[in-house]
Design an enzyme around this catalytic site. Structure first.
Site, PDB file in Angstrom:
ATOM      1  NE  ARG A 141     -33.159 -16.000 -26.365  1.00 54.92           N
ATOM      2  CZ  ARG A 141     -33.083 -15.328 -25.221  1.00 54.92           C
ATOM      3  NH1 ARG A 141     -34.166 -15.181 -24.470  1.00 54.92           N
ATOM      4  NH2 ARG A 141     -31.937 -14.805 -24.816  1.00 54.92           N
ATOM      5  CE  LYS A 166     -29.079 -18.967 -25.124  1.00 56.10           C
ATOM      6  NZ  LYS A 166     -28.455 -18.370 -26.338  1.00 56.10           N
ATOM      7  CG  HIS A 272     -32.901 -15.245 -33.231  1.00 51.58           C
ATOM      8  ND1 HIS A 272     -33.614 -15.465 -32.069  1.00 51.58           N
ATOM      9  CD2 HIS A 272     -31.669 -14.806 -32.831  1.00 51.58           C
ATOM     10  CE1 HIS A 272     -32.854 -15.194 -31.022  1.00 51.58           C
ATOM     11  NE2 HIS A 272     -31.681 -14.775 -31.460  1.00 51.58           N
ATOM     12  NE  ARG A 275     -33.302 -12.390 -28.548  1.00 49.25           N
ATOM     13  CZ  ARG A 275     -33.518 -12.098 -27.270  1.00 49.25           C
ATOM     14  NH1 ARG A 275     -34.724 -11.720 -26.884  1.00 49.25           N
ATOM     15  NH2 ARG A 275     -32.548 -12.168 -26.390  1.00 49.25           N
ATOM     16  CG  HIS A 298     -28.710 -10.163 -23.952  1.00 52.25           C
ATOM     17  ND1 HIS A 298     -28.428  -9.227 -24.926  1.00 52.25           N
ATOM     18  CD2 HIS A 298     -29.256 -11.219 -24.616  1.00 52.25           C
ATOM     19  CE1 HIS A 298     -28.773  -9.695 -26.110  1.00 52.25           C
ATOM     20  NE2 HIS A 298     -29.288 -10.901 -25.941  1.00 52.25           N
ATOM     21  CE1 TYR A 307     -28.813  -7.946 -31.972  1.00 48.35           C
ATOM     22  CE2 TYR A 307     -28.609  -7.768 -29.591  1.00 48.35           C
ATOM     23  CZ  TYR A 307     -28.998  -8.476 -30.718  1.00 48.35           C
ATOM     24  OH  TYR A 307     -29.549  -9.719 -30.578  1.00 48.35           O
TER      25      TYR A 307
END
Length: 324
Positions: A141, A166, A272, A275, A298, A307
């Protein structure tokens, strides 16, 4: 006679103190304080303790109907107000969980093709070009790349250690071999800047939590410095200390926007997007989705599975009957 009790802190000061106790980021602190001030002003400066569900929903409805904000913005405002009532005013009221939650739309990410990505990276040079290559080459990120410290780069193992990404989670991702040389040259220039700061009586960098008190000299050590420092020294908004923070993400956003316009891309590509392209291109190359999930950080593989919907072959490798 007993001594008079100290004056009760102002409401916004109480909010600020509670946010810092819970180790929320400075960005969250600023956003929550802003929403709480707007809420109070919207209702004629009434004290939040004298308001409740009706006033909160009226404010959130105003944001949607009059201000036309997005669902995510409305939910951020709601989170700030619930924090105020639960954490600061300590009011566990039954209506808190009944306040309307805006449903954010589910959108597919913007992804560049491999050719478009290469053209974009070739269009960007200097420090922002290096940041762009890290975003695409390591799946970072934007703020994760700008918050990198020198000690978080392991050239021998070809790894980057991402601290408190995150969800306050650490993770390890790859350092592209093709980027190692350019990154070492960049660090050599940054080290010269750091030495100049030390000679001028500065060179201290922000350290999280109580590390500055535990290790008083650590903030001046080379390993703790930001890989991408700001061009100017500034005043720390919390401590008031003058130090060199990491580079501003707006600079990268402007540099990429300019590159996209020069190339004539119709896609609304942002930092972003690199990414997103990292994840999509790995899946297109046959990489295991669990590995991609770990590299992206994640918590749930369902997040990574978005994705699979933007691959050229479709989510399950289905070929259109028109192409038979």
């Amino acid at each position: 006679m007993s001594e008079p009790s100290p004056a009760t802190p102002r409401l916004l000061d109480q909010v600020r103190d509670r946010i810092r106790v819970k180790h929320y980021s400075l960005r969250t602190e600023q956003a929550y304080l802003d929403w709480i001030k707007r809420y109070i002003l919207f209702h004629g400066k009434r004290h939040p303790r004298d308001m409740g569900k009706t006033e909160i929903e009226a404010f959130l409805s105003h944001l949607t109907v009059v201000r036309n904000v997005t669902a995510s913005t409305q939910n951020q405002a709601k989170a700030a107000l619930l924090f105020l009532y639960r954490e600061v005013l300590v009011l566990e009221l039954p209506w808190l969980s009944e306040v309307t939650q805006a449903k954010a739309p589910s959108r597919l990410p913007v992804v560049l093709t491999v050719a478009e990505t290469r053209a974009l990276l070739n269009e960007m040079d200097g420090t922002w070009g290096l940041v762009a290559r890290l975003l695409y080459g390591s799946g970072l990120r934007l703020l994760e790349s700008l918050r990198l410290r020198v000690k978080d780069i392991d050239f021998a193992r070809g790894e980057l250690l991402i601290r408190e990404g995150k969800g306050f989670k650490d993770r390890v991702t790859m350092l592209p071999q093709s980027l190692a040389g350019a990154l070492q040259q960049h660090l050599a220039r940054v080290e010269l800047l750091h030495r100049a700061d030390l000679r001028d009586g500065f060179g201290d960098v922000y350290l999280p939590y109580a590390l500055a008190r535990k290790y008083p000299n650590a903030g001046r050590q080379w390993g703790w410095q930001y890989v991408f420092p700001s061009a100017r020294r500034g005043v720390d908004p919390r401590s008031g200390a003058i130090r060199r923070h990491h580079a501003d993400e707006k600079g990268m956003q402007r540099a990429m926007r300019a590159a996209v316009l020069r190339l004539g891309f119709t896609k609304l590509a942002t930092p972003h997007t690199l990414r997103h392209s990292f994840a999509t291109h790995l899946l297109e190359a046959g990489q295991d989705i669990r590995t991609v999930q770990e590299l992206l950080g994640h918590a749930n593989v369902k997040t990574t599975m978005i994705y699979t919907h933007v691959l050229n072959r479709g989510g399950r490798g289905v070929i259109s009957p028109l192409d038979y």
